[in-house]
Design an enzyme around this catalytic site. Structure first.
Site, short mmCIF file in Angstrom:
data_model
loop_
_atom_site.label_atom_id
_atom_site.label_comp_id
_atom_site.label_asym_id
_atom_site.label_seq_id
_atom_site.Cartn_x
_atom_site.Cartn_y
_atom_site.Cartn_z
CB CYS A 119 -41.27 18.88 -23.91
SG CYS A 119 -40.03 17.60 -23.96
N GLY A 133 -37.87 23.86 -24.09
CA GLY A 133 -37.01 22.82 -24.66
C GLY A 133 -36.31 23.31 -25.90
CG ASN A 161 -44.37 19.39 -20.75
OD1 ASN A 161 -44.98 20.34 -20.29
ND2 ASN A 161 -43.17 19.07 -20.32
N GLY A 162 -43.43 16.08 -20.00
CA GLY A 162 -43.47 15.37 -18.73
C GLY A 162 -42.47 14.24 -18.73
CE1 TYR A 186 -34.90 29.78 -14.83
CE2 TYR A 186 -35.12 27.41 -15.01
CZ TYR A 186 -34.49 28.57 -15.36
OH TYR A 186 -33.47 28.54 -16.26
#
Ligand code: SF4
Length: 495
Positions: free
Chosen positions: A23, A55, A129-130, A277
């Site tokens: 995300c 995301g 996010n996570g 990445y």
């Protein structure tokens, strides 16, 4: 992996999806009397656009005008979910936004973010996010609150919204018992908040947003604030990077200014894979630019795994910086050997098995004239299941390459991630089952070399003990119980 964003090489085969990001989060606050001029929903849209690679399943924006919060979210890419007319209805001076890939809970509308919850004290819109690893334990704290979704974020939102004393006090009470990775951006009607887990696994940065051309009280230029997963998103909205939200820190921004509090001692363990990445190349994490790190990894890769060859080619786009570094350090010319169609996205009609067996050419096509008869070094960022790299090696051979030497700018990914990246399970990870010689044989390459973990870490210039490397070395910085694993653990749980 993210598709159609022009940088990524995974997912050439729809059944061999690469690592999925967890995300992107974004938030903005401007003084209330600047709301019309600042257009916070559009700023958030642009911020999310810059974070789209993190995301692509759903996107959403919540806006507050000081009195009430309006949330708009839907399945799809940012540009599919929002248009000018929708953004024009989202008026206010505070906004939070999110683009999602699901790591806990299905990719459904209910689980799209921002999540929203109202209580007697007002509303709370939250983005995350996570991935949390003690979600069942947290859900058990919700005695009476019904959950509408099945994500860890839904549980967290309910916990923060139903506590007395407002979100700042609630976060001080709740966040110390939340385990896992969380970079949060959330808001109530009058304040923008951001918080980061004590390990700081996912990035989160703070920026200053000039409210252009307007002299406020005392003749000063008024300013707003922005928070984002990556510095690149600050750049895109014209915000100036100020600093990272520190691990274990929470901030609140409103008309009274910026407040900060530490809710836990920091134990920094930033995600190493962000450098490999996940993050955009133009982002800087913990003071280290991602592109520079990737080029440096390529140089080190050339030193660790030299080979006699005629040309170094990247797997576009994610292998490009490391291929540049490899060519530079080895003296072997850099060239393009594969052409990528950047417009094959999530909405693309995926080929049937029969069509796939004819060869994967929908996203990559070899440049025959450039590669025929040449000994090639093909540089990619990582190997997950190996199907994509196997297809590329076969494609290059079929196009006339004399030799194909595969070089990977990360160590073998042998362990799953529980902190917000959806790799395959350990059983599906090729390096979870095969050694390097066996992987080489499985890919059909003439040689195969992975960068060592120490070299990768040295390229980040961050001390090893301040990085999470678990997908490479199996050392999980936050212990994960069996019972807390699994993307769908709240599905069918009745809460
Ligand atoms: S396990 Fe890997 S992908 Fe997950 S947080 Fe750690 S380094 Fe990043």
């Amino acid at each position: 992996m993210p598709q159609g964003d022009g940088r990524l090489s995974h997912d050439l085969d729809p059944f061999d999806r690469g690592p999925q990001d967890a995300c992107g989060v974004f938030g903005v606050w401007v003084p209330a009397d600047e709301a019309t001029r600042a257009e916070v929903s559009k700023l958030t849209y642009y911020g999310l656009y810059a974070l789209q690679h993190r995301g692509q399943e759903s996107a959403g924006i919540a806006v507050s005008d000081g009195a009430r919060i309006v949330v708009f979210k839907d399945m799809g890419l940012v540009a599919q979910v929002f248009d000018e007319s929708v953004l024009n209805t989202l008026r206010g001076h505070i906004a939070v936004g999110h683009c999602r890939y699901s790591t806990t809970g299905s990719p459904t509308w209910e689980n799209a973010q921002p999540t929203f919850r109202s209580s007697g004290a007002g509303g709370l819109a939250l983005t995350h996010n996570g991935n949390l690893i003690n979600t069942p334990e947290l859900a058990a704290r919700l005695e009476s609150a019904e959950l509408t979704g099945t994500s860890d974020t839904e549980v967290l939102t309910a916990l923060l919204a139903t506590r007395e004393g407002g979100p700042f006090a609630a976060a001080r009470e709740i966040l110390p018992v939340v385990r896992g990775a969380y970079s949060l951006v959330f808001m109530d009607e009058g304040t923008l908040y951001a918080a980061r887990d004590p390990e700081g696994i996912r990035p989160l940065v703070l920026g200053r947003l000039p409210v252009a051309g307007h002299a406020g009280h005392g003749g000063e230029i008024r300013q707003g604030w922005a928070v984002a997963s990556e510095t690149a998103a600050l750049d895109i909205v014209g915000a100036q990077f100020v600093r990272e939200i520190e691990p274990g820190e929470m901030i609140a921004v409103n008309e009274d200014g910026l407040r900060s509090q530490r809710f836990a001692e920091p134990r920094p363990k930033g995600c190493l894979f962000e450098y490999v990445y996940l993050a955009r190349p133009d982002t800087t994490i913990a003071g280290r630019n991602v592109q520079s790190t990737r080029v440096e990894v390529g140089r080190l890769l050339a030193r660790e795994h030299p080979v006699e060859a005629d040309m170094v080619i990247p797997t576009p786009e994610s292998g490009t910086p490391a291929a540049i570094g490899y060519a530079e350090a080895s003296g072997i010319p850099y060239g393009q050997g594969l052409v990528k169609n950047s417009y094959v996205g999530r909405t693309f009609i995926q080929p049937s098995q029969t069509i796939r067996q004819r060869g994967i050419r929908l996203k990559l096509n070899p440049l025959r004239e450039a590669i025929a008869g040449k000994r090639l070094v093909v540089v990619d960022d990582s190997i997950v299941r190996g199907n994509t790299q196997r297809a590329i090696v076969a494609m290059l051979r079929e196009a006339g390459a004399a030799e194909v030497h595969v070089r990977i700018s990360s160590p073998p990914v042998a362990w799953p991630c529980f902190y917000g990246i959806d790799f395959a399970t350990r059983a599906e990870l090729i390096a979870g089952n095969l050694n390097v010689a066996e992987i080489r044989a499985s890919l059909g390459a003439d040689s195969l070399g992975f960068i060592s973990l120490d070299a990768l870490i040295s390229a980040t210039r961050i001390p090893k003990d301040r990085l999470c490397r678990a997908c490479f070395d199996g050392e999980y910085p936050i212990p994960v119980d069996e019972g807390s694993r699994g993307k769908f653990l709240l599905e069918g749980a009745g809460k």
